[in-house]
Motif scaffolding. Structure first.
Motif, short mmCIF file in Angstrom:
data_model
loop_
_atom_site.label_atom_id
_atom_site.label_comp_id
_atom_site.label_asym_id
_atom_site.label_seq_id
_atom_site.Cartn_x
_atom_site.Cartn_y
_atom_site.Cartn_z
N PHE A 24 0.81 -1.12 -0.23
CA PHE A 24 0.02 0.06 -0.09
C PHE A 24 0.88 1.06 0.57
O PHE A 24 2.05 0.73 0.58
CB PHE A 24 -1.28 0.08 1.40
N ARG A 25 0.40 2.26 -1.14
CA ARG A 25 1.33 2.61 -0.96
C ARG A 25 1.67 3.72 1.17
O ARG A 25 2.09 4.65 0.39
CB ARG A 25 0.36 4.04 -2.39
N ILE A 26 -0.09 3.71 1.66
CA ILE A 26 0.59 4.67 2.41
C ILE A 26 -0.37 3.98 2.95
O ILE A 26 -1.77 3.29 3.17
CB ILE A 26 -0.88 6.16 2.15
N ARG A 27 0.55 4.09 4.91
CA ARG A 27 0.17 3.35 5.78
C ARG A 27 -0.59 3.87 6.72
O ARG A 27 0.49 4.97 7.57
CB ARG A 27 1.86 2.09 5.36
N ILE A 321 -4.42 3.24 0.46
CA ILE A 321 -4.32 3.86 1.45
C ILE A 321 -5.20 2.88 2.03
O ILE A 321 -6.05 2.12 2.64
CB ILE A 321 -4.81 4.92 1.79
N ALA A 322 -3.89 2.46 3.66
CA ALA A 322 -4.25 1.02 4.97
C ALA A 322 -4.29 1.69 5.75
O ALA A 322 -4.16 2.23 6.60
CB ALA A 322 -3.02 -0.13 4.68
N GLU A 339 0.58 12.66 3.38
CA GLU A 339 -0.13 11.26 3.82
C GLU A 339 -1.53 11.59 3.60
O GLU A 339 -2.74 11.21 3.31
CB GLU A 339 0.18 10.78 4.25
N ASN A 340 -1.87 12.39 5.34
CA ASN A 340 -3.09 12.60 5.64
C ASN A 340 -3.66 13.72 4.09
O ASN A 340 -4.90 13.42 4.10
CB ASN A 340 -3.35 13.89 7.07
N THR A 341 -3.54 14.76 3.60
CA THR A 341 -3.90 15.10 2.24
C THR A 341 -4.90 14.48 1.76
O THR A 341 -5.73 14.16 0.84
CB THR A 341 -3.14 16.12 1.64
N GLU A 342 -3.76 12.88 0.88
CA GLU A 342 -4.73 12.29 0.21
C GLU A 342 -5.26 10.95 0.32
O GLU A 342 -6.28 11.70 -0.33
CB GLU A 342 -2.67 11.32 -0.54
N LEU A 343 -5.23 11.03 1.96
CA LEU A 343 -6.26 10.48 2.63
C LEU A 343 -8.14 11.10 2.78
O LEU A 343 -8.59 11.14 2.59
CB LEU A 343 -6.24 10.08 4.75
N ILE A 344 -7.93 12.43 3.01
CA ILE A 344 -8.61 13.08 3.14
C ILE A 344 -9.48 13.30 1.42
O ILE A 344 -10.24 13.10 1.73
CB ILE A 344 -8.55 14.74 3.84
N THR A 345 -8.61 13.59 0.81
CA THR A 345 -9.15 13.64 -0.89
C THR A 345 -9.54 12.13 -0.76
O THR A 345 -10.94 11.96 -1.90
CB THR A 345 -8.04 13.76 -2.07
N ALA A 346 -8.83 11.02 -0.98
CA ALA A 346 -9.81 9.89 -0.63
C ALA A 346 -10.91 9.56 -0.29
O ALA A 346 -11.69 9.18 -1.28
CB ALA A 346 -8.82 8.67 -0.81
#
Ligand code: PMP
Length: 351
Positions: A24-27, A321-322, A339-346
């Motif tokens: 996973f790209r983001i753990r 994203i895991a 990573e947080n920003t990518e999580l929020i976008t997802a």
């Protein structure tokens, strides 16, 4: 020849612990630190590596690491015991202080290993269920511990997975109101300010656990510490396996725990990331009203309740994203800002 052993009832259905596997790209699923060690600390650790006598057993009491831990946290080194992760210490405490048939009290939800290790020593484990907002009814907890004549109570503060914490005053009340041994797991206390470490030796019935796997950033090396009065400390040291913490881990822990400025800065950075993540989630909640419930966090992760937690979790995985799926909740570790920003976008897309 007839084989005499059988897989007994306490272990026959057990499966090995399997953390989420995959690329996973983001753990954000294991509450680890998102920071890697600074280069100068890494160099210092590598220097100790070449001086290691690989043919010799480690120091059985990991004295240098215990001293470095004690100096960093301002506690008496004589009262500190090192374990192969605090996880090992949970197991050692349970097998040291409980006998088959004894009662142990835990909370639910809380760190699941308390129940797991209890089941291996065949004690009766009573779980006191938290309120629907995941707060703890301290009086109810005390009543259950005393009415069941429990020998031990274990809980994490702040709590994994709920991210909520009990104040010092509330924890003192628990310790003072029960005759059970209180195992207070402060794995996430580097991110909050309600530690009882300084008071560990003032009680007959308290053990505090800390870990280097979260704020200290040494999850790969496995080291945690127990702090308690002399009697309890001697018992833990007598029961633990002799060479439980390997030499490389001891050296690395001694180095990192001696770099107090770096550690404080790392904790600050992680707390800032979690505050930012909470704010981003609150803003998302304004755009998606009532879509989830966000609990106030005093840790390095956040805890959300949402009806379709499973589906959201699976869609996040598909986006690389895991996070951690837990029933109708998701536990999400604060990562690097990007990573947080990518999580929020997802999440915004999924919700
Ligand atoms: N206690 C709590 C509450 C935890 O969340 C964890 C790790 N997830 C541990 C103990 C174990 O930590 P370690 O064995 O890495 O020290």
């Amino acid at each position: 020849m007839k084989i005499l052993y059988q897989l007994n009832s306490k272990i026959k259905d057990l499966k090995p612990y399997e953390p989420l596997k995959g690329d996973f790209r983001i753990r954000l699923d294991a509450n680890e630190s998102f920071l890697s060690l600074p280069t100068n600390v890494m160099t210092e650790i590598l220097d100790t590596l070449v001086q290691t006598d690989f043919n010799r057993y480690p120091d059985s009491l990991a004295l240098n690491s215990c001293r470095a831990f004690a100096a960093y946290y301002g506690v008496n080194p004589e009262l500190v015991t090192a374990g192969n992760g605090s996880d090992e210490l949970i197991s050692v405490l349970i097998s040291t202080f409980l006998m088959k048939g004894d009662t142990v009290v835990t909370l639910s939800p809380d760190f699941t290993m308390y129940r797991f290790y209890s089941s291996l020593v065949e004690v009766r484990c009573i779980e006191v269920v938290k309120k629907s907002n995941f707060t703890v009814d301290v009086d109810e907890l005390i009543t259950v511990v005393n009415q069941t004549s429990a020998k031990m109570i274990l809980f994490s503060n702040p709590c994994n997975p709920t991210s909520l914490g009990l104040t010092r005053e509330e924890v003192r009340k628990i310790i003072n109101s029960v005759s059970a041994l209180v195992v207070l797991d402060e794995a996430y206390m580097d991110f909050w300010d309600q530690s009882l470490l300084q008071e560990a030796d003032q009680y007959d019935n308290l053990v505090i656990l800390r870990t280097c796997s979260k704020a200290i950033g040494l999850a790969a090396l496995r080291i945690g510490f127990a702090v308690a009065n002399e009697t309890i400390t001697s018992a833990i040291r007598a029961v633990k396996s002799p060479y439980n913490v390997n030499t490389l881990t001891q050296s690395a822990a001694s180095v990192i725990l001696s770099n107090s400025e770096i550690l404080k800065e790392a904790s600050n950075q992680i707390v800032c990331s979690r505050i930012l993540l909470s704010q981003q989630l609150e803003n998302l909640l304004k755009r998606k009203p009532n879509r989830f419930v966000l609990f106030p966090s005093c840790t390095n992760f956040v805890f959300l309740r949402l009806n379709d937690a499973k589906s959201v979790y699976e869609q996040l995985l598909l986006k690389g994203i895991a996070v951690r799926f837990m029933g109708d909740c998701l536990r999400i570790t604060a990562g690097a800002p990007q990573e947080n920003t990518e999580l929020i976008t997802a999440l915004e897309q999924i919700l």
